[in-house]
Design an enzyme around this catalytic site. Structure first.
Site, short mmCIF file in Angstrom:
data_model
loop_
_atom_site.label_atom_id
_atom_site.label_comp_id
_atom_site.label_asym_id
_atom_site.label_seq_id
_atom_site.Cartn_x
_atom_site.Cartn_y
_atom_site.Cartn_z
N ALA A 65 38.77 47.07 37.38
CA ALA A 65 39.41 48.34 37.72
C ALA A 65 40.85 48.07 38.10
O ALA A 65 41.20 46.96 38.48
CB ALA A 65 38.67 48.99 38.88
N GLY A 105 34.99 45.42 36.87
CA GLY A 105 34.62 46.47 35.92
C GLY A 105 34.65 46.00 34.48
O GLY A 105 33.97 46.56 33.62
N GLU A 108 31.35 44.41 34.07
CA GLU A 108 30.36 45.48 34.17
C GLU A 108 30.29 46.27 32.85
O GLU A 108 29.21 46.63 32.39
CB GLU A 108 30.70 46.39 35.35
CG GLU A 108 30.47 45.70 36.70
CD GLU A 108 30.92 46.54 37.86
OE1 GLU A 108 30.07 46.89 38.68
OE2 GLU A 108 32.12 46.89 37.91
N GLU A 128 34.89 41.43 43.28
CA GLU A 128 35.21 42.58 44.13
C GLU A 128 35.19 42.25 45.63
O GLU A 128 35.99 42.77 46.41
CB GLU A 128 34.23 43.73 43.85
CG GLU A 128 34.49 44.47 42.54
CD GLU A 128 33.86 43.82 41.33
OE1 GLU A 128 33.80 44.46 40.27
OE2 GLU A 128 33.45 42.64 41.41
N1 T1G Z 1 44.48 45.77 38.86
C1 T1G Z 1 45.83 45.95 38.87
N2 T1G Z 1 46.74 44.95 38.57
C2 T1G Z 1 46.22 43.77 38.25
C3 T1G Z 1 44.82 43.51 38.22
C4 T1G Z 1 43.93 44.58 38.54
N3 T1G Z 1 42.61 44.44 38.51
N4 T1G Z 1 44.64 42.23 37.88
C5 T1G Z 1 45.87 41.70 37.69
N5 T1G Z 1 46.82 42.60 37.91
C6 T1G Z 1 48.27 42.43 37.78
C7 T1G Z 1 48.85 41.53 38.87
O1 T1G Z 1 49.17 42.26 40.02
C8 T1G Z 1 50.09 40.97 38.19
O2 T1G Z 1 51.07 41.96 38.24
C9 T1G Z 1 49.63 40.82 36.74
O3 T1G Z 1 48.50 41.70 36.60
C10 T1G Z 1 49.21 39.43 36.39
O4 T1G Z 1 48.25 39.00 37.33
C11 T1G Z 1 34.56 49.07 39.32
C12 T1G Z 1 35.72 48.11 41.65
C13 T1G Z 1 42.96 38.47 36.10
C14 T1G Z 1 42.55 36.26 37.13
O5 T1G Z 1 39.64 41.51 41.20
O6 T1G Z 1 42.11 37.92 39.68
O7 T1G Z 1 36.72 46.12 38.96
O8 T1G Z 1 52.77 40.85 39.65
O9 T1G Z 1 49.63 37.17 38.36
O10 T1G Z 1 47.31 34.45 37.69
O11 T1G Z 1 33.38 47.26 40.08
O12 T1G Z 1 45.06 38.75 38.13
O13 T1G Z 1 52.95 40.77 37.17
O14 T1G Z 1 53.28 42.92 38.41
O15 T1G Z 1 47.22 37.47 38.96
O16 T1G Z 1 46.90 34.94 35.22
C15 T1G Z 1 38.12 43.43 40.02
C16 T1G Z 1 42.01 40.70 39.82
C17 T1G Z 1 38.81 44.71 40.34
C18 T1G Z 1 40.66 40.74 39.20
C19 T1G Z 1 44.80 36.83 36.17
N6 T1G Z 1 39.03 42.54 39.33
N7 T1G Z 1 42.95 39.93 39.02
O17 T1G Z 1 45.43 35.91 37.00
O18 T1G Z 1 47.85 36.68 36.66
S1 T1G Z 1 37.75 45.79 41.24
C20 T1G Z 1 39.72 41.63 40.01
C21 T1G Z 1 42.91 38.58 39.05
C22 T1G Z 1 36.64 46.39 40.09
C23 T1G Z 1 34.60 47.63 39.61
C24 T1G Z 1 35.55 47.21 40.64
C25 T1G Z 1 43.99 37.88 38.29
C26 T1G Z 1 43.53 37.39 36.92
P1 T1G Z 1 52.57 41.60 38.37
P2 T1G Z 1 48.25 37.52 37.94
P3 T1G Z 1 46.91 35.39 36.61
#
Ligand code: T1G
Length: 702
Positions: A65, A105, A108, A128
């Site tokens: 998400a 997500g 999922e 999450e």
């Molecule tokens: N939402 C918004 N922005 C995101 C994002 C996300 N999920 N993931 C990454 N970004 C942005 C980040 O801020 C950065 O932006 C750029 O992408 C590159 O990221 C319904 C509720 C995927 C392993 O927790 O762990 O799904 O600084 O520098 O080191 O159940 O990003 O360039 O402007 O981290 O290569 C669950 C979170 C969400 C994954 C990549 N997902 N992301 O790492 O790049 S909750 C997460 C990461 C959810 C559902 C629920 C990492 C990455 P900017 P980066 P990276």
């Protein structure tokens, strides 16, 4: 100019492809879910389509998400109408074709598809809990049905990413593509292969059972680490629901638990930390077009605790690294320490023997500076004294090629003074590691005034390449991390003079969420180390506030764990800190000699005396232009000093209290205790203007 749709539908004969295109990581941002549903409906309505592929454009499948959307009240699709529900209910089989990340997500959605295939480099997970919530798209109900309750419990309460190979073993994916396979082509072939298979294998239809005891066992096992937190326990409850309720009831229970977490303080703090860790990599004044140099041949000078740890960090991330020390003896001792550190990890099972051998083979002890001439990056980690470091830098400047970068692991010294002994001050900067250097995630990149942006950019990327979070600091005594922490280290001892005991202060900080109390940490690091720092500061500043109690312990040889006595006493071979009446007596006597009135303290006052002192000093650092953002300071305290992550960071925590209250308290302590509590001008201005720390505008960086 029209923007490309965030989701598009393509066809390859009788196979439809739903492609998500929402850079940089295909998060489920605005319009993505609706786009997937729309394309799916089109594909199902198209008689020529026999099967469907869901995949991501660019470097990733779907990374979950859009975290920026949480807590904003953004409208969400109702249960039954979400992508997970529509994919699951598709009349035609859907294959999730995974590369890069399938997280949250993203996974999922993949589990709501009927088949999952992946390239070998893919990573999947439900992280999450790391942002204070739980998987809210059916993940807590589908993962146990695919991988079993125990594996699901482990993955969801830890949030760890697993490899495609492990995902295959756990039954999360159905097929692992060979290395180098083209994902799109393979996905189309795979989809064609299963197009006629009926009934469709819906994960929701799979049975799941579990030994009921595993849930309480998990609650017990996370008790210490997850204290004060809700999300890990809600994760357990949701997986438990999967094993005790019908699928749809479990999904509703998951949504109920999710709703309790989304706007919790814990979730807000962890979201803040997530973005602060990404923001810290950005230098607002870095000219466009400056690139980090892709170094290949690093070296470390000094094979002591820090030098050895730094060499291990390079080797752990695949670099061949040279290491040099002043004598063969010192080098041999250093290499032996590295070997035994790796052997300890093998013994603990956190490292395989063959991996240990590979890493050791990448560390090359050398006997002379001439062997360094081909190195393009050198990190100096010799004794923390200017008169020891300067000759090393002079020598390095002589033997290294003109383009090589010279970095110092100093934790406090003037790097501009150090650079002045070289002919390349623009290629000199600081790379301050935290002990143990191969474990701690923070790398403080210190930017002295003459360092070029290329030098700084290369140091920042050096950190990322060896798994660190790089954060920029200005060239000031103690840089940002240690300087903002120094008042905390003094205040904790001053509290003893006024009537506290080490174990009392440590309990407050552990209850607050620190893994260890500051006095126990002092004993671990060695009290003589901090005494050295105090001596140097007292020599430089006659008004420096001496700490007689701490100095006395060192004088009588209580140096901490290494002498089985410091602030605490230790049993032989055991690291458990035991309060020591002898220390209590010393504190009482010296406080008496200092004539300091004794009194009792509330836990809140102890906590605030320590953390507010750091906030005040960090504000001074920001007003001097030695740091870019308050959130950078927070990242440093999270990854350098173990500040509890679910509290966001020092300034994030303080914003929850309020700038005015923080200022008023510090101003009153200034009245009570004098100069050491003189409020920072930035802090006073923020309080007067009612501006939150997160919106503070530091002075331009110098
Ligand atoms: N939402 C918004 N922005 C995101 C994002 C996300 N999920 N993931 C990454 N970004 C942005 C980040 O801020 C950065 O932006 C750029 O992408 C590159 O990221 C319904 C509720 C995927 C392993 O927790 O762990 O799904 O600084 O520098 O080191 O159940 O990003 O360039 O402007 O981290 O290569 C669950 C979170 C969400 C994954 C990549 N997902 N992301 O790492 O790049 S909750 C997460 C990461 C959810 C559902 C629920 C990492 C990455 P900017 P980066 P990276």
């Amino acid at each position: 100019m029209t923007t490309a749709p965030v989701v598009r539908l393509e066809k390859d004969g009788d196979i439809a492809l739903i492609i998500v295109n929402y850079p940089p990581v295909n998060a489920l941002g605005p319009g993505v879910a609706e786009g997937i549903i729309d394309c799916l409906n089109q594909a199902n309505a198209d008689a020529s389509v026999r099967a469907i592929v869901l995949m991501g454009d660019g470097r990733s499948f779907i990374a979950g998400a859009d975290i920026r959307g949480f807590g904003t009240g953004r409208k969400r699709l109702a249960i039954g109408e979400r992508t997970y529900d529509v994919l699951d209910g598709s009349a035609k089989p859907v294959v999730a074709a995974i590369h890069g990340y399938a997280l949250g997500g993203g996974l999922e959605n993949a589990m709501a598809c009927h088949y999952r295939i992946a390239v070998p480099s893919a990573k999947v997970g439900l992280p999450e809990v790391q942002i204070g919530i739980l998987p809210g798209g059916g993940g807590t109900q589908r993962l146990p049905r695919l991988a079993g309750a125990q594996a699901a419990l482990d993955m969801i309460t830890s949030g760890r990413h697993i490899s495609a190979a492990e995902a295959l073993k756990l039954g999360i994916i159905d097929h692992l593509l060979p290395a180098g396979a083209d994902l799109r082509t393979a996905a189309i072939t795979y989809a064609r292969g299963i197009a006629a298979a009926r009934p469709l294998p819906r994960v929701r239809d799979k049975a799941v059972s579990a030994d009921p005891g595993i849930f309480d066992a998990m609650r017990k096992s996370i008790a210490r680490k997850a204290r004060n937190q809700k999300a890990p326990y809600h994760c357990i409850a949701a997986v438990e629901a999967a094993c005790t309720m019908p699928f749809d009831d479990g999904v509703r229970e998951e949504a109920r638990l999710f709703g309790e977490l989304e706007n919790s303080d814990e979730a807000k703090a962890l979201r803040y930390a997530f973005f602060a860790e990404r923001e810290v990599a950005k230098l607002p004044d870095m000219p466009v077009g400056i690139e980090a140099v892709d170094f290949k041949a690093p070296a470390v000078i000094g094979a002591g605790t820090m030098g050895g740890g730094i060499a291990m960090a390079f080797a752990d991330y695949g670099f061949d690294v040279k290491i040099l020390d002043a004598s063969q003896d010192a080098l041999d001792r250093g290499m032996e320490k590295i070997r035994s550190n790796y052997a300890t990890s093998v013994k603990r099972g956190s490292l395989k023997q063959e991996e240990m051998d590979k890493r050791l083979a990448r560390i090359h002890p050398i006997s002379g500076y001439e062997d360094l001439k081909d190195c393009d990056v050198v990190v100096e980690a010799v004794f923390e004294r200017m008169d020891v470091k300067k000759p090393v830098f002079e020598k390095l400047d002589e033997v290294l090629g003109p383009d090589a970068f010279l970095y110092s692991n100093s934790s406090a010294l003037d790097l501009d003074e150090l650079a002045s002994v070289t002919k390349r001050p623009e290629r000199v900067a600081g790379t301050h590691f935290f002990s143990p250097a191969n474990v701690m995630k923070l790398l403080e990149v210190v930017r002295p005034p003459r360092a070029s942006f290329e030098t700084v950019a290369t140091a920042m990327s050096l950190g990322r390449k060896i798994g660190k979070i790089s954060a920029i600091a200005g060239n000031t005594d103690g840089f940002v991390a240690n300087r903002s922490r120094a008042p905390f280290n003094s205040e904790m001892v001053i509290l003893l003079e006024e009537g506290c005991l080490p174990e009392q202060v440590d309990k407050v900080m552990i209850d607050f969420g620190y893994p260890m109390g500051p006095f126990a940490v002092g004993d671990l690091a060695g009290l003589d180390i901090s005494a050295e720092g105090r001596k140097r500061r007292a020599a430089a500043n006659p008004n420096y506030r001496k700490l007689p109690i701490a100095d006395h312990l060192v004088e009588i040889g209580r140096l901490g764990q290494k002498t089985s006595a410091g602030w605490y006493r230790y049993e032989k071979g055991d690291r458990t800190p035991h309060p020591d009446p002898e220390v209590a007596a010393i504190i009482k006597r010296i406080a008496g000699e200092m004539g300091v009135p004794q009194r009792s303290f509330t836990d809140q006052e102890i906590l605030r005396r320590l953390l507010f002192s750091g906030i005040n000093e960090a504000c001074k650092i920001l007003e001097e232009g030695k740091a870019y953002r308050t959130s950078d300071v927070d990242v440093m305290w999270l990854h350098g000093f173990g500040f509890p992550r679910y509290r966001g960071g020092l300034f994030f925590w303080a914003d929850n209290i309020g700038v005015r209250e923080v200022y008023n308290q510090i101003a009153s302590w200034h009245q009570q205790y004098g100069e050491r509590w003189a409020p920072s001008k930035l802090l006073r201005d923020l309080a007067e203007s009612g501006t939150a720390f997160k919106d503070a505008k530091p002075a331009p960086f110098v």
